[in-house]
Design a protein around this motif. Structure first.
Motif, PDB file in Angstrom:
ATOM      1  N   ASN A   1      -7.731   0.729   4.950  1.00  0.00           N
ATOM      2  CA  ASN A   1      -7.587  -0.336   3.961  1.00  0.00           C
ATOM      3  C   ASN A   1      -7.122  -1.656   4.566  1.00  0.00           C
ATOM      4  O   ASN A   1      -6.933  -2.637   3.840  1.00  0.00           O
ATOM      5  CB  ASN A   1      -6.576   0.090   2.879  1.00  0.00           C
TER       6      ASN A   1
ATOM      7  N   ARG B   1       1.407   3.118  -3.261  1.00  0.00           N
ATOM      8  CA  ARG B   1       0.261   3.605  -4.035  1.00  0.00           C
ATOM      9  C   ARG B   1       0.328   5.125  -4.204  1.00  0.00           C
ATOM     10  O   ARG B   1       0.938   5.832  -3.415  1.00  0.00           O
ATOM     11  CB  ARG B   1      -1.051   3.218  -3.348  1.00  0.00           C
TER      12      ARG B   1
ATOM     13  N   LEU C   1       0.810  -1.216   0.000  1.00  0.00           N
ATOM     14  CA  LEU C   1       0.000   0.000   0.000  1.00  0.00           C
ATOM     15  C   LEU C   1       0.847   1.272   0.000  1.00  0.00           C
ATOM     16  O   LEU C   1       0.435   2.296  -0.567  1.00  0.00           O
ATOM     17  CB  LEU C   1      -0.924   0.011   1.222  1.00  0.00           C
TER      18      LEU C   1
END
Length: 329
Positions: free
Chosen positions: A243, A219, A216
């Motif tokens: 998330n 990102r 993540l």
């Protein structure tokens, strides 16, 4: 004659029912369609209600798990100290019968045993999840040397034969607070169990979350947050954790029944909760001494624990499928 103007309302730009398309609502709809998950949820809720309301139920029932009723009424036991009545002494007075030798009430002993076992398992699950989230997210977000050190610690912990270390570490933990010739308080036993279970249990969830965060943090929205000057704390709490709720919830639901069986196993071996404190493992350990002559005393705790663990495992699978449909096989 005056012209009357009609107001025509413009159609809303938000499609109808768009609120119901949120991930949480979609997961709830998927879960409600899973009959196995719904039934398992009701069973799990029933056990937790029983655990919370155990003192009230015992008060209404008129018995407690500590009184040795056979000492007050010797006719409850036969000449061999087994329940005199059929099926372990089950009657309208003693619903689940009485315990061999001591004559304690099995029903209230089971109620308080469920309360003890679930209380320890829930506390261990919460602490394990907290430690696992903090360590896993920190290692994944910082990376570098921190990630390497944490990764090696996780590998070492996961390589330990946990059951053997539970048995070996419990006397060590007790010895830190109580002298060898003193009785160990039940509260200390419970706290030590929670700490030891958590110390060896956080590694799996930390490894999972570390891997998730490593993916993540690359990102675009994380990079954008860094460019705008967001602090690491804000990035973790506002960008990363939302998330990660799905794997956290799934791991927690699968962890709790494992802690229930681990706690009962330690009690059975005599290094966890011990008699006379009510506990699932204590009941099974006591029942194992009499099962050839009186199966009833061992039947109720064994059957109830199997039902709870099975229901919670099925519930965990249903929650996983509802939150992550791609994982469904």
């Amino acid at each position: 004659m005056t012209d009357e103007t009609e107001e025509i309302s413009a159609p809303s730009s938000t499609p109808k029912g768009s609120e119901s398309r949120s991930p949480g609502r979609l997961a709830w709809k998927r879960f409600k369609r899973d009959r196995t998950g719904v039934v398992s949820a009701f069973i799990v809720i029933f056990f937790f209600v029983i655990a919370i309301c155990a003192p009230l139920i015992a008060k209404l029932y008129g018995k407690d798990p500590y009184t040795t009723y056979a000492s007050q009424r010797p006719e409850l036991l036969d000449a061999f100290a087994y329940p005199a009545g059929p099926n372990g002494g089950m009657s309208s007075e003693f619903w689940f019968g009485i315990e061999p030798q001591l004559g304690r009430d099995v029903f209230t002993f089971l109620l308080y045993g469920i309360r003890t076992s679930l209380g320890i398992a829930v506390a261990a699950t919460l602490l394990t999840t907290l430690v696992g989230v903090v360590v896993g997210v920190t290692a994944g977000y910082l990376g570098g040397r921190t990630d390497y050190v944490v990764g090696r610690v996780i590998d070492i912990l996961l390589s330990f034969p946990s059951t053997l270390f539970f048995i070996a570490f419990m006397p060590v933990v007790y010895g830190l607070f109580v002298a060898p010739d003193e009785n160990i308080p039940t509260s200390l036993r419970a706290i030590a169990l929670i700490l030891v279970l958590s110390a060896f249990g956080w590694a799996s969830i930390a490894r999972l979350l570390r891997g998730q965060v490593l993916g993540l943090r690359e990102r675009e929205y994380i990079e954008a947050a860094k460019v705008t000057g967001a602090s690491p704390g804000r990035i973790v709490f506002k960008e990363l954790l939302p998330n990660l709720w799905t794997p956290i919830i799934i791991q927690s639901t699968l962890m709790l029944p494992a802690f229930v069986t681990a706690e009962a196993g330690l009690a059975f071996l005599g290094v966890g909760i011990i008699d006379p404190t009510p506990d699932w493992g204590v009941m099974i350990q006591r029942g194992a001494q009499f099962y050839t002559e009186d199966l009833t005393f061992m039947l109720f705790p064994g059957l109830s624990m199997v039902i709870f663990v099975l229901a919670f495992n099925l519930l965990g699978d249903s929650v996983r499928d509802a939150l992550d449909p791609k994982s469904k096989r």
